[in-house]
Design a protein around this motif. Structure first.
Motif, PDB file in Angstrom:
ATOM      1  N   THR A   1     -18.079  18.353 -46.681  1.00  0.00           N
ATOM      2  CA  THR A   1     -18.677  18.298 -45.348  1.00  0.00           C
ATOM      3  C   THR A   1     -17.607  18.453 -44.283  1.00  0.00           C
ATOM      4  OG1 THR A   1     -20.392  16.808 -46.177  1.00  0.00           O
ATOM      5  CG2 THR A   1     -20.077  16.873 -43.798  1.00  0.00           C
ATOM      6  N   VAL A   2     -17.962  19.090 -43.178  1.00  0.00           N
ATOM      7  CA  VAL A   2     -17.079  19.137 -42.007  1.00  0.00           C
ATOM      8  C   VAL A   2     -17.336  17.874 -41.188  1.00  0.00           C
ATOM      9  CG1 VAL A   2     -16.486  20.345 -39.886  1.00  0.00           C
ATOM     10  CG2 VAL A   2     -17.052  21.652 -41.945  1.00  0.00           C
ATOM     11  N   ILE A   3     -16.316  17.057 -41.020  1.00  0.00           N
ATOM     12  CA  ILE A   3     -16.444  15.805 -40.274  1.00  0.00           C
ATOM     13  C   ILE A   3     -15.476  15.846 -39.096  1.00  0.00           C
ATOM     14  CG2 ILE A   3     -16.264  13.286 -40.365  1.00  0.00           C
ATOM     15  CD1 ILE A   3     -16.715  13.469 -43.390  1.00  0.00           C
ATOM     16  N   LEU A   4     -16.012  15.682 -37.903  1.00  0.00           N
ATOM     17  CA  LEU A   4     -15.187  15.602 -36.702  1.00  0.00           C
ATOM     18  C   LEU A   4     -15.063  14.135 -36.329  1.00  0.00           C
ATOM     19  CD1 LEU A   4     -16.638  18.535 -34.547  1.00  0.00           C
ATOM     20  CD2 LEU A   4     -14.944  18.614 -36.394  1.00  0.00           C
ATOM     21  N   TYR A   5     -13.850  13.597 -36.459  1.00  0.00           N
ATOM     22  CA  TYR A   5     -13.592  12.193 -36.130  1.00  0.00           C
ATOM     23  C   TYR A   5     -12.819  12.137 -34.810  1.00  0.00           C
ATOM     24  CZ  TYR A   5     -11.201   7.675 -36.094  1.00  0.00           C
ATOM     25  OH  TYR A   5     -10.701   6.452 -35.714  1.00  0.00           O
ATOM     26  N   ALA A   6     -13.361  11.428 -33.826  1.00  0.00           N
ATOM     27  CA  ALA A   6     -12.720  11.336 -32.516  1.00  0.00           C
ATOM     28  C   ALA A   6     -12.478   9.881 -32.151  1.00  0.00           C
ATOM     29  CB  ALA A   6     -13.593  11.999 -31.447  1.00  0.00           C
ATOM     30  N   ALA A   7     -11.319   9.627 -31.551  1.00  0.00           N
ATOM     31  CA  ALA A   7     -10.975   8.295 -31.076  1.00  0.00           C
ATOM     32  C   ALA A   7     -10.267   8.415 -29.733  1.00  0.00           C
ATOM     33  CB  ALA A   7     -10.097   7.558 -32.085  1.00  0.00           C
ATOM     34  N   GLN A   8     -10.231   7.332 -28.991  1.00  0.00           N
ATOM     35  CA  GLN A   8      -9.714   7.377 -27.625  1.00  0.00           C
ATOM     36  C   GLN A   8      -8.201   7.536 -27.572  1.00  0.00           C
ATOM     37  OE1 GLN A   8     -11.434   7.533 -24.903  1.00  0.00           O
ATOM     38  NE2 GLN A   8      -9.747   7.397 -23.439  1.00  0.00           N
ATOM     39  N   THR A   9      -7.485   6.888 -28.491  1.00  0.00           N
ATOM     40  CA  THR A   9      -6.027   6.872 -28.405  1.00  0.00           C
ATOM     41  C   THR A   9      -5.378   7.679 -29.524  1.00  0.00           C
ATOM     42  OG1 THR A   9      -5.785   4.865 -29.759  1.00  0.00           O
ATOM     43  CG2 THR A   9      -6.140   4.563 -27.387  1.00  0.00           C
ATOM     44  N   ARG A  10      -4.199   8.204 -29.229  1.00  0.00           N
ATOM     45  CA  ARG A  10      -3.445   8.952 -30.241  1.00  0.00           C
ATOM     46  C   ARG A  10      -3.021   8.049 -31.394  1.00  0.00           C
ATOM     47  NH1 ARG A  10       0.825  11.833 -26.321  1.00  0.00           N
ATOM     48  NH2 ARG A  10       0.455   9.900 -25.185  1.00  0.00           N
ATOM     49  N   ALA A  11      -2.737   6.784 -31.067  1.00  0.00           N
ATOM     50  CA  ALA A  11      -2.322   5.847 -32.120  1.00  0.00           C
ATOM     51  C   ALA A  11      -3.445   5.627 -33.128  1.00  0.00           C
ATOM     52  CB  ALA A  11      -1.913   4.519 -31.495  1.00  0.00           C
ATOM     53  N   LEU A  12      -4.675   5.484 -32.640  1.00  0.00           N
ATOM     54  CA  LEU A  12      -5.805   5.277 -33.550  1.00  0.00           C
ATOM     55  C   LEU A  12      -6.071   6.530 -34.380  1.00  0.00           C
ATOM     56  CD1 LEU A  12      -7.904   3.265 -34.459  1.00  0.00           C
ATOM     57  CD2 LEU A  12      -9.388   4.007 -32.595  1.00  0.00           C
ATOM     58  N   VAL A  13      -5.921   7.694 -33.754  1.00  0.00           N
ATOM     59  CA  VAL A  13      -6.089   8.954 -34.486  1.00  0.00           C
ATOM     60  C   VAL A  13      -5.028   9.073 -35.587  1.00  0.00           C
ATOM     61  CG1 VAL A  13      -5.943  11.461 -34.296  1.00  0.00           C
ATOM     62  CG2 VAL A  13      -7.189  10.151 -32.569  1.00  0.00           C
ATOM     63  N   ARG A  14      -3.792   8.736 -35.256  1.00  0.00           N
ATOM     64  CA  ARG A  14      -2.717   8.813 -36.249  1.00  0.00           C
ATOM     65  C   ARG A  14      -2.953   7.822 -37.382  1.00  0.00           C
ATOM     66  NH1 ARG A  14       0.492  12.113 -38.570  1.00  0.00           N
ATOM     67  NH2 ARG A  14       0.844  13.045 -36.508  1.00  0.00           N
ATOM     68  N   GLN A  15      -3.429   6.629 -37.049  1.00  0.00           N
ATOM     69  CA  GLN A  15      -3.715   5.632 -38.083  1.00  0.00           C
ATOM     70  C   GLN A  15      -4.796   6.137 -39.029  1.00  0.00           C
ATOM     71  OE1 GLN A  15      -4.882   1.722 -36.620  1.00  0.00           O
ATOM     72  NE2 GLN A  15      -6.034   1.318 -38.492  1.00  0.00           N
ATOM     73  N   MET A  16      -5.860   6.738 -38.472  1.00  0.00           N
ATOM     74  CA  MET A  16      -6.923   7.260 -39.323  1.00  0.00           C
ATOM     75  C   MET A  16      -6.408   8.423 -40.169  1.00  0.00           C
ATOM     76  SD  MET A  16      -9.902   7.033 -40.528  1.00  0.00           S
ATOM     77  CE  MET A  16     -10.742   5.871 -39.443  1.00  0.00           C
ATOM     78  N   TYR A  17      -5.582   9.273 -39.576  1.00  0.00           N
ATOM     79  CA  TYR A  17      -5.002  10.392 -40.323  1.00  0.00           C
ATOM     80  C   TYR A  17      -4.215   9.873 -41.530  1.00  0.00           C
ATOM     81  CZ  TYR A  17      -2.011  14.418 -41.389  1.00  0.00           C
ATOM     82  OH  TYR A  17      -1.344  15.434 -42.035  1.00  0.00           O
ATOM     83  N   ASP A  18      -3.371   8.872 -41.297  1.00  0.00           N
ATOM     84  CA  ASP A  18      -2.565   8.315 -42.390  1.00  0.00           C
ATOM     85  C   ASP A  18      -3.450   7.679 -43.461  1.00  0.00           C
ATOM     86  OD1 ASP A  18      -0.294   9.111 -41.056  1.00  0.00           O
ATOM     87  OD2 ASP A  18       0.100   7.153 -40.159  1.00  0.00           O
TER      88      ASP A  18
END
Length: 262
Positions: free
Chosen positions: A24-41
């Motif tokens: 599935t194509v999932i677009l995950y969005a968050a307000q801060t770069r830190a939260l995005v990086r945490q989810m990426y990791d």
């Protein structure tokens, strides 16, 4: 809409969802770069195919996997998915912050509605959200998707669950019950079971008598008895951060930012 306390497992649950929907194509969005990086990791650690928004130039092809982005950069992913005819699942973390951000301008508001309207399904996660924000989200989803029904939209609220509730009782109710309580703790210690975290606030004049009772039940090593008048600053500091199960303190000490672990 999922409202659950911080630390309750929303990130873990999302990683499990991504692992179960690898095609599935999932677009995950968050307000801060830190939260995005945490989810990426976290997704990398879960061995999920994941693309960071900095690694996705405009015009790139979208395939299956999770695309993690800030709310600010969500637009290029939504546009790419629509232009390429890709179905996608939209996930917005910390939706209470995202709502405030998307409502700042008409252009951001339209983007948010478009992202919801073109998504196969949308998931909004937060630890806290006000009734006004819930209503605003309902209005936005309604405009994006048309008339809503329980099958189309649902909200789930998970309240904090305490397995160790705090019970407050006046000292006057203890009396001989304190001795019975210490006897019970002695039995727990004897069989190797944990002594519950217990804090007693008592008059300074009675502090030494508690030392004697604790000693008689072999619980001195499991307790700290301190007062501002009788204890050194080092002893008070130790009591503030102690992990010992029993703390007996004078009323003056509780004005300090005492740390109770459980």
């Amino acid at each position: 809409l999922i409202e659950a306390p911080t630390g309750s497992g929303k990130t873990f649950a999302f990683c499990q969802f991504a692992m179960a929907n690898r095609k599935t194509v999932i677009l995950y969005a968050a307000q801060t770069r830190a939260l995005v990086r945490q989810m990426y990791d976290d997704l990398v650690a879960a061995r999920v195919n994941v693309v960071h928004y900095n690694d996705f130039p405009r015009g790139s092809t979208i395939g299956s996997g999770v695309y993690v982005t800030t709310n600010e950069s969500l637009k290029k992913f939504v546009e790419a998915a629509i232009e390429q005819g890709q179905d996608y699942v939209l996930v917005v973390d910390e939706i209470h912050m995202a709502l405030d951000d998307f409502m700042r301008t008409d252009a951001k508001n339209r983007l948010f509605e478009r992202a919801i309207g073109r998504a196969r399904s949308s998931l909004f996660m937060t630890a806290t959200i006000t009734p006004l924000q819930v209503q605003k989200l309902l209005d936005t989803v309604s405009r994006a998707c048309g008339a809503l029904s329980p099958e189309m939209y649902a909200g789930f609220r998970f309240l904090p669950a305490k397995s160790n509730p705090l019970i407050l009782k006046p000292v006057s109710e203890l009396g001989a019950d304190f001795v019975a309580l210490m006897r019970n703790y002695q039995q727990l210690k004897t069989v190797g079971e944990a002594i519950p975290r217990t804090v007693l606030i008592v008059p300074t004049s009675k502090m030494r008598s508690f030392d004697q009772i604790l000693d008689s039940f072999g619980l001195l090593d499991d307790a700290l008895v301190v007062s501002r008048q009788e204890s050194t600053p080092a002893e008070i500091e130790e009591a503030r951060t102690s992990t010992k199960p029993i703390l007996i303190s004078s009323p003056m000490l509780v004005r300090w930012p005492m740390q109770v672990n459980k």
